[in-house]
Design a protein around this motif. Structure first.
Motif, PDB file in Angstrom:
ATOM      1  N   VAL A 615      33.477  40.930  37.810  1.00  0.00           N
ATOM      2  CA  VAL A 615      34.789  41.204  37.252  1.00  0.00           C
ATOM      3  C   VAL A 615      35.061  42.697  37.422  1.00  0.00           C
ATOM      4  CG1 VAL A 615      33.856  41.513  34.943  1.00  0.00           C
ATOM      5  CG2 VAL A 615      36.280  41.004  35.221  1.00  0.00           C
ATOM      6  N   THR A 616      36.290  42.994  37.855  1.00  0.00           N
ATOM      7  CA  THR A 616      36.641  44.400  38.091  1.00  0.00           C
ATOM      8  C   THR A 616      36.613  45.192  36.799  1.00  0.00           C
ATOM      9  OG1 THR A 616      38.010  43.713  39.945  1.00  0.00           O
ATOM     10  CG2 THR A 616      38.387  45.925  39.079  1.00  0.00           C
ATOM     11  N   ASP A 617      37.191  44.633  35.755  1.00  0.00           N
ATOM     12  CA  ASP A 617      37.240  45.313  34.459  1.00  0.00           C
ATOM     13  C   ASP A 617      36.870  44.291  33.402  1.00  0.00           C
ATOM     14  OD1 ASP A 617      37.653  46.763  32.224  1.00  0.00           O
ATOM     15  OD2 ASP A 617      39.654  47.494  32.775  1.00  0.00           O
ATOM     16  N   ALA A 618      35.648  44.415  32.830  1.00  0.00           N
ATOM     17  CA  ALA A 618      35.166  43.433  31.862  1.00  0.00           C
ATOM     18  C   ALA A 618      35.933  43.486  30.558  1.00  0.00           C
ATOM     19  CB  ALA A 618      33.680  43.649  31.597  1.00  0.00           C
ATOM     20  N   THR A 619      36.665  44.570  30.306  1.00  0.00           N
ATOM     21  CA  THR A 619      37.409  44.688  29.048  1.00  0.00           C
ATOM     22  C   THR A 619      38.804  44.102  29.145  1.00  0.00           C
ATOM     23  OG1 THR A 619      38.283  46.874  29.623  1.00  0.00           O
ATOM     24  CG2 THR A 619      36.137  46.792  28.551  1.00  0.00           C
ATOM     25  N   LEU A 620      39.180  43.632  30.340  1.00  0.00           N
ATOM     26  CA  LEU A 620      40.556  43.187  30.537  1.00  0.00           C
ATOM     27  C   LEU A 620      40.703  41.682  30.439  1.00  0.00           C
ATOM     28  CD1 LEU A 620      43.416  44.097  31.138  1.00  0.00           C
ATOM     29  CD2 LEU A 620      42.887  44.030  33.585  1.00  0.00           C
ATOM     30  N   PHE A 621      39.663  40.955  30.865  1.00  0.00           N
ATOM     31  CA  PHE A 621      39.775  39.497  30.902  1.00  0.00           C
ATOM     32  C   PHE A 621      38.619  38.863  30.147  1.00  0.00           C
ATOM     33  CE2 PHE A 621      41.670  41.120  34.857  1.00  0.00           C
ATOM     34  CZ  PHE A 621      42.960  40.612  34.735  1.00  0.00           C
ATOM     35  N   SER A 622      38.887  37.669  29.585  1.00  0.00           N
ATOM     36  CA  SER A 622      37.873  36.854  28.925  1.00  0.00           C
ATOM     37  C   SER A 622      37.896  35.461  29.540  1.00  0.00           C
ATOM     38  CB  SER A 622      38.115  36.758  27.419  1.00  0.00           C
ATOM     39  OG  SER A 622      39.315  36.065  27.152  1.00  0.00           O
ATOM     40  N   LEU A 623      36.721  34.823  29.559  1.00  0.00           N
ATOM     41  CA  LEU A 623      36.591  33.487  30.155  1.00  0.00           C
ATOM     42  C   LEU A 623      35.997  32.554  29.124  1.00  0.00           C
ATOM     43  CD1 LEU A 623      36.561  31.483  32.534  1.00  0.00           C
ATOM     44  CD2 LEU A 623      34.314  32.410  33.171  1.00  0.00           C
ATOM     45  N   ASP A 624      36.704  31.437  28.836  1.00  0.00           N
ATOM     46  CA  ASP A 624      36.179  30.414  27.940  1.00  0.00           C
ATOM     47  C   ASP A 624      35.120  29.616  28.692  1.00  0.00           C
ATOM     48  OD1 ASP A 624      35.810  27.933  26.487  1.00  0.00           O
ATOM     49  OD2 ASP A 624      37.556  28.549  25.292  1.00  0.00           O
ATOM     50  N   GLN A 625      33.892  29.631  28.169  1.00  0.00           N
ATOM     51  CA  GLN A 625      32.793  29.029  28.916  1.00  0.00           C
ATOM     52  C   GLN A 625      32.876  27.516  28.973  1.00  0.00           C
ATOM     53  OE1 GLN A 625      28.952  29.393  27.138  1.00  0.00           O
ATOM     54  NE2 GLN A 625      29.706  29.239  25.042  1.00  0.00           N
ATOM     55  N   TYR A 626      33.717  26.904  28.138  1.00  0.00           N
ATOM     56  CA  TYR A 626      33.784  25.445  28.121  1.00  0.00           C
ATOM     57  C   TYR A 626      34.991  24.884  28.890  1.00  0.00           C
ATOM     58  CZ  TYR A 626      30.230  26.000  24.562  1.00  0.00           C
ATOM     59  OH  TYR A 626      29.101  26.335  23.896  1.00  0.00           O
ATOM     60  N   ASN A 627      36.175  25.505  28.794  1.00  0.00           N
ATOM     61  CA  ASN A 627      37.332  24.938  29.489  1.00  0.00           C
ATOM     62  C   ASN A 627      37.777  25.763  30.696  1.00  0.00           C
ATOM     63  OD1 ASN A 627      38.643  27.145  28.400  1.00  0.00           O
ATOM     64  ND2 ASN A 627      39.658  26.003  26.763  1.00  0.00           N
ATOM     65  N   GLY A 628      37.126  26.923  30.961  1.00  0.00           N
ATOM     66  CA  GLY A 628      37.425  27.690  32.157  1.00  0.00           C
ATOM     67  C   GLY A 628      38.702  28.504  32.094  1.00  0.00           C
ATOM     68  N   GLU A 629      39.285  28.665  30.910  1.00  0.00           N
ATOM     69  CA  GLU A 629      40.520  29.439  30.812  1.00  0.00           C
ATOM     70  C   GLU A 629      40.224  30.936  30.893  1.00  0.00           C
ATOM     71  OE1 GLU A 629      42.554  28.385  27.284  1.00  0.00           O
ATOM     72  OE2 GLU A 629      43.300  26.481  28.062  1.00  0.00           O
ATOM     73  N   ILE A 630      40.984  31.616  31.730  1.00  0.00           N
ATOM     74  CA  ILE A 630      40.883  33.075  31.860  1.00  0.00           C
ATOM     75  C   ILE A 630      42.111  33.678  31.168  1.00  0.00           C
ATOM     76  CG2 ILE A 630      40.756  35.009  33.444  1.00  0.00           C
ATOM     77  CD1 ILE A 630      39.563  33.128  35.502  1.00  0.00           C
ATOM     78  N   ARG A 631      41.856  34.481  30.156  1.00  0.00           N
ATOM     79  CA  ARG A 631      42.943  35.088  29.390  1.00  0.00           C
ATOM     80  C   ARG A 631      42.752  36.598  29.341  1.00  0.00           C
ATOM     81  NH1 ARG A 631      45.971  31.469  26.415  1.00  0.00           N
ATOM     82  NH2 ARG A 631      45.162  29.322  26.333  1.00  0.00           N
ATOM     83  N   THR A 632      43.881  37.248  29.061  1.00  0.00           N
ATOM     84  CA  THR A 632      43.828  38.706  28.933  1.00  0.00           C
ATOM     85  C   THR A 632      43.300  39.081  27.571  1.00  0.00           C
ATOM     86  OG1 THR A 632      46.127  38.738  28.189  1.00  0.00           O
ATOM     87  CG2 THR A 632      45.744  39.029  30.542  1.00  0.00           C
ATOM     88  N   MET A 633      42.438  40.100  27.552  1.00  0.00           N
ATOM     89  CA  MET A 633      41.883  40.587  26.290  1.00  0.00           C
ATOM     90  C   MET A 633      42.722  41.738  25.722  1.00  0.00           C
ATOM     91  SD  MET A 633      37.844  40.536  27.293  1.00  0.00           S
ATOM     92  CE  MET A 633      37.375  41.198  25.707  1.00  0.00           C
ATOM     93  N   ARG A 634      43.549  42.323  26.579  1.00  0.00           N
ATOM     94  CA  ARG A 634      44.450  43.391  26.139  1.00  0.00           C
ATOM     95  C   ARG A 634      45.608  43.482  27.122  1.00  0.00           C
ATOM     96  NH1 ARG A 634      43.654  47.657  29.548  1.00  0.00           N
ATOM     97  NH2 ARG A 634      41.630  47.735  30.659  1.00  0.00           N
ATOM     98  N   MET A 635      46.579  44.302  26.835  1.00  0.00           N
ATOM     99  CA  MET A 635      47.698  44.507  27.759  1.00  0.00           C
ATOM    100  C   MET A 635      47.290  45.460  28.882  1.00  0.00           C
ATOM    101  SD  MET A 635      51.044  44.716  25.267  1.00  0.00           S
ATOM    102  CE  MET A 635      52.089  44.738  26.714  1.00  0.00           C
ATOM    103  N   PHE A 636      47.954  45.323  30.027  1.00  0.00           N
ATOM    104  CA  PHE A 636      47.680  46.203  31.162  1.00  0.00           C
ATOM    105  C   PHE A 636      48.200  47.610  30.844  1.00  0.00           C
ATOM    106  CE2 PHE A 636      47.585  42.075  33.193  1.00  0.00           C
ATOM    107  CZ  PHE A 636      46.506  42.199  34.047  1.00  0.00           C
ATOM    108  N   SER A 637      47.461  48.589  31.312  1.00  0.00           N
ATOM    109  CA  SER A 637      47.891  49.982  31.189  1.00  0.00           C
ATOM    110  C   SER A 637      48.136  50.548  32.580  1.00  0.00           C
ATOM    111  CB  SER A 637      46.833  50.801  30.453  1.00  0.00           C
ATOM    112  OG  SER A 637      45.658  50.886  31.235  1.00  0.00           O
ATOM    113  N   TYR A 638      48.753  51.690  32.619  1.00  0.00           N
ATOM    114  CA  TYR A 638      49.100  52.280  33.908  1.00  0.00           C
ATOM    115  C   TYR A 638      47.848  52.722  34.666  1.00  0.00           C
ATOM    116  CZ  TYR A 638      48.190  56.813  31.731  1.00  0.00           C
ATOM    117  OH  TYR A 638      47.609  57.866  31.102  1.00  0.00           O
ATOM    118  N   ARG A 639      46.688  52.842  33.905  1.00  0.00           N
ATOM    119  CA  ARG A 639      45.455  53.245  34.570  1.00  0.00           C
ATOM    120  C   ARG A 639      44.748  52.073  35.244  1.00  0.00           C
ATOM    121  NH1 ARG A 639      42.699  57.229  30.016  1.00  0.00           N
ATOM    122  NH2 ARG A 639      44.392  58.795  29.954  1.00  0.00           N
TER     123      ARG A 639
END
Length: 872
Positions: A615-639
């Motif tokens: 994963v490029t940025d581990a703080t940006l995305f989360s993965l549900d280990q059971y249903n495979g959903e990838i969700r954002t953990m925070r909003m995108f920043s300009y950086r």
């Protein structure tokens, strides 16, 4: 220390003897002191400075000291007071243990300087009574003959006392006894000892042992004592003669008694012991030689047994005299008389003769078949000559009298060789004499086997588990049967009863060894294709006619984790990277993508879990280990980089686990590019169980309306001539996937100007997530997925929702145009009750209002288009 030095002896006095002598220029003074042993440490013996005429004040200056000559330093001098005191407790017995004299001395040297003078000091250690007398042996054993005369003396061990003088042993005492007393003796060295004296004659037969206590007493104050046990064993002398229980015995013996039969056992007793009580039996001179020839007397135990055959007609009475003598030095003896009376008896045995006996016979012989003919006889007369013949009761035979003293042995019950292969038949003949005599004859009857038992399996049903991917020719199990018959009736042959499964014979899948019943697999099984087999195996013997039995065999194929998960969503062609676009303004917790993997293994092995591999940025995305959903953990920043690379691995639950990976490349776009937004969530709160009464009213009205429409349609169809229609193939269960997807077994591309994808995820907390379509002009693909692909538990809700639409689409496609009118109302009723039609309307109206209008304004056209896509 000064306080202890000034203490005086417990006895309150110290005897001081001073002897002075002058030799040459140096004066040696010998000073004598007497102290009792065991004085406490610090006790003052005497003022040595005063006794020696020394100035106390100069003792330290002149360095006065005490030296011990050959002993431990028990005394020392106080240089401040000049007093000689006890430095360590003195034990006289330890100090003078090896000295034979009664006196015990400590020799000291007192030295003083300026000028040098030496004084000899002798300290006599006097004894106190601090030790009790003791015997070297706590128990003394004496053997005294019962014939010992009164007044005889026996030496005893004396007691020892470490103390001396009056504190030593002074006297002995003996416990009370009517047979013994003691006499105190004094040795030349003054030692006291005691002699044991017999004062009354002993009798071993009355009392064999005497236990006495000897007590030693010293002369101290207070006195001390010690004890020892005296055990006296009385030795036996031959002073008692053997004696019988009776002076005369009378016994009866039957004539013809077997040689060696016991007639009587005489018993004589002797009160003495050892060899004096050992008895020897013999005939007296008054016993006749004929009697001694007929009966044998055992000299050791007094048993009288029959020596020759006794005949009542020869002698009816025998008399004898028996003597019992002991083995003592002066042998003593006793005697008794014995009379033996002979009783007449039935002494002629009946006789049995086997005239005919048939063996072996078949186990299938019928009842009443004659096996043997037997005759009996007896030389006696009267009741002694009347005989009876019988056989054991627990046999399937009986005796049948054919003529006078002749009997036939016949079969009375069916025979079974498997239970009893042979019979030992004992014919017993008994007369009616008193006592009765009998004779017997035993014959062995063998049974021949017939084929009357079918082969038997230990179990009626076998369940055999076989792990898939087995090696061809592998042994699965041994299905051996048992046949209790013999020889060829016992030899078994095994067969597989033919049965076809999917045009495949069982003999092509399995093989059984015809000799031992070993079952083998002829091919490698695949759990994903074949999960179980059910067939029968027959065991047949080689008898004539042959008998057989069969058993059911259930083969269960056990799954192995031999199939890796397959990523079905998002699809990538030939391992290419999946590219997705998401707006940079995506909120925290938004669904970015959903990874779905399938595994064709069994339920346990096909449980799939998901995790990030890269994963490029581990703080940006989360993965549900059971249903495979990838969700954002925070909003995108300009950086944050514009491109995010996610590598997701899907692992199954097998051992070892297999996995598949998918690479998702996310590109962030500005919010204004609304057409390329890939995923949104359209929440819709609903409760399918609210307003229950309203739904009941709507439901009843709808059913009534449908019933009316059905009746009208039926009438119209009856009035019209039906048009022949070709049977349309059923629609496959379909789901609409993402663009450019080639997941399933067939892929169909639509010619419409728009495409859409209905991706229904699971319903959570009353919210339904709908996948929105891509911009106009793109093609969409409808792909078929086979049922039972083993989705994970988290996708069950989405699958159930999807199957509702699949079912309705299947029915719609398979129904003629006349019947589709009646289904329109059903579809709208289902949409109104579940309220999911509002979700679709809201979702499509947001981006494609024309598409929703096309769908809702002309549902018939829409479903017709879908059916055409499926090839109907």
């Amino acid at each position: 220390m000064a306080h202890h030095i000034r203490q005086y002896s417990r006895r309150g006095y110290v005897s001081v003897f001073i002897f002075l002598s002058a030799i040459m220029n140096t004066v040696f003074t010998v000073t004598h002191y007497s102290v009792p042993e065991e004085m406490e440490e610090g006790s003052v013996v005497a003022n040595l400075a005063t006794d020696l005429g020394l100035d106390v004040k100069t003792l330290n200056k002149r360095q006065m000291r005490i030296d011990v000559v050959g002993n431990k330093k028990y005394l020392d001098i106080n240089k401040d007071t000049g007093e000689l005191f006890i430095l360590e407790r003195i034990d006289r017995e330890l100090l003078c243990a090896l000295k034979t004299a009664t006196s015990c001395f400590l020799r000291l040297d007192a030295t003083i300087e300026n000028p040098i003078r030496m004084f000899n000091i002798e300290v006599e250690i006097t004894d106190i009574n601090d030790n009790a007398p003791h015997f070297r042996r706590g128990t003394m054993h004496l053997d005294i003959s019962e014939s010992s005369p009164v007044g005889e003396r026996f030496s005893l061990n004396n007691a020892a006392d470490p103390d001396v003088g009056p504190n030593s042993v002074k006297n002995y005492h003996l416990s009370s006894s009517e047979h013994f007393t003691i006499e105190i003796q004094t040795g030349r060295d003054g030692t006291k000892f005691a002699d044991l004296i017999l004062k009354k004659a002993l009798d071993r037969e009355q009392q064999a042992y005497h236990n006495l206590i000897l007590t030693a007493v010293d002369g101290g104050v207070p006195t001390r004592t010690g004890t020892a046990s005296i055990v006296i064993r009385v030795l036996d002398v031959n002073d008692n003669a053997p004696s019988f229980d009776k002076d005369r015995y009378v016994v009866d013996v039957m004539e013809n008694s077997p040689i060696g039969s016991l007639v009587i056992k005489l018993n004589a007793t002797d009160l003495d012991e050892g060899s004096n009580s050992e008895i020897v039996y013999s005939y007296s001179l008054y016993t006749s030689e004929r009697t001694q020839q007929m009966f044998n007397l055992n000299p050791e135990n007094g048993e009288i047994r029959v020596k020759e055959m006794i005949n009542y007609e020869d002698f009816k009475l025998y008399e004898m005299e028996v003597i019992a003598s002991d083995k003592g030095p002066n042998s003593l003896s006793g005697q008794c008389k014995l009379t033996i009376q002979v009783t007449d008896m039935n002494d002629n045995h009946p006789q049995i003769s086997i005239k005919s006996f048939q063996s072996p016979i078949k186990e299938s012989e019928p009842i009443d078949t004659v096996i043997a003919v037997v005759s009996v006889s007896d030389k006696d007369s009267g009741d002694n000559g009347v005989v009876d013949l019988h056989i054991p009761d627990n046999m399937p035979f009986r005796l049948r009298e054919s003529s006078d003293n002749y009997y036939e042995l016949v079969v009375s019950e069916p025979l079974d060789r498997e239970k009893v292969p042979e019979y030992d038949i004992t014919f017993t003949v008994t007369d009616r004499g008193s006592p009765p005599l009998s004779d017997n004859e035993t014959m062995t009857l063998e049974l021949l086997d017939v084929n009357d038992n079918v082969p038997q399996f230990p179990q009626s049903f076998y369940t055999i588990r076989v792990t898939e991917n087995n090696a061809p020719g592998a042994l699965l199990s041994s299905l051996s049967a048992f046949d209790p018959d013999l020889h060829e009736n016992q030899y078994l042959v095994y067969f597989i009863l033919e049965k076809e499964i999917a045009n495949t014979s069982m003999s092509m899948l399995f093989s059984i060894n015809p000799e031992n019943g070993n079952l083998y697999a002829l091919k490698t099984f695949d759990y994903e294709i074949e999960k179980e087999f059910l067939f029968h195996i027959e065991a047949r013997d080689s008898g004539s006619p042959p008998l057989s039995s069969n058993v059911t065999v259930h083969i269960i194929i056990v799954d192995q984790n031999d199939n890796a998960p397959v990523i079905v969503s998002p699809w990538r062609a030939h391992g290419s990277v999946v590219e997705e676009k998401i707006p940079r303004s995506t909120d925290k917790g938004s669904l970015v993508a959903k990874v779905i993997a399938l595994d064709t293994d069994s339920v346990h092995n096909s449980r799939i879990t998901y995790q990030f591999l890269q994963v490029t940025d581990a703080t940006l995305f989360s993965l549900d280990q059971y249903n495979g959903e990838i969700r954002t953990m925070r909003m995108f920043s300009y950086r944050d980089p514009r491109h995010q690379r996610l590598v997701v691995v899907a692992k199954d639950n097998g051992q070892p686990a297999l996995s598949a990976t998918v690479t998702i490349k996310l590109s962030t776009v500005e919010t204004a590019v609304k057409a390329y937004s890939d995923m949104t969530e359209v929440p819709l709160e609903y409760d399918i169980f609210s307003d229950l009464n309203l739904y009941l009213v709507i439901g009843l009205g709808s059913v009534s309306f449908l019933l009316l429409i059905t009746i009208l349609v039926t009438i119209v169809l009856k009035c019209q001539k039906p048009k022949p229609s070709k049977a349309a193939p059923p629609c496959r269960n379909s789901v609409i996937s993402e663009r450019n997807s080639t997941i399933a077994d067939s892929t169909l591309v639509s010619n419409d100007a728009y495409w859409y994808s209905l991706f229904l995820a699971e319903t959570r907390k009353g919210k339904l997530v709908v996948r929105q379509p891509v911009p106009k002009g793109s093609r969409y693909i409808v792909s078929s997925l086979p049922r039972g692909t083993g989705l994970t538990d988290t996708s069950d809700s989405a699958a159930s929702t999807l199957q509702v639409w699949e079912k309705h689409l299947f029915i719609w496609c398979d129904t003629p145009i006349q019947g589709r009118l009646g289904m329109i109302a059903t579809l709208f009723l289902l949409a109104m009750i579940t309220r999911r039609i509002f979700v679709l309307e809201h979702s499509f109206a947001t981006t494609y209002p024309n598409s929703l209008a096309m769908f809702t304004s002309s549902p018939i056209t829409e479903f017709n288009n879908l059916c055409q896509i499926q090839g109907v």
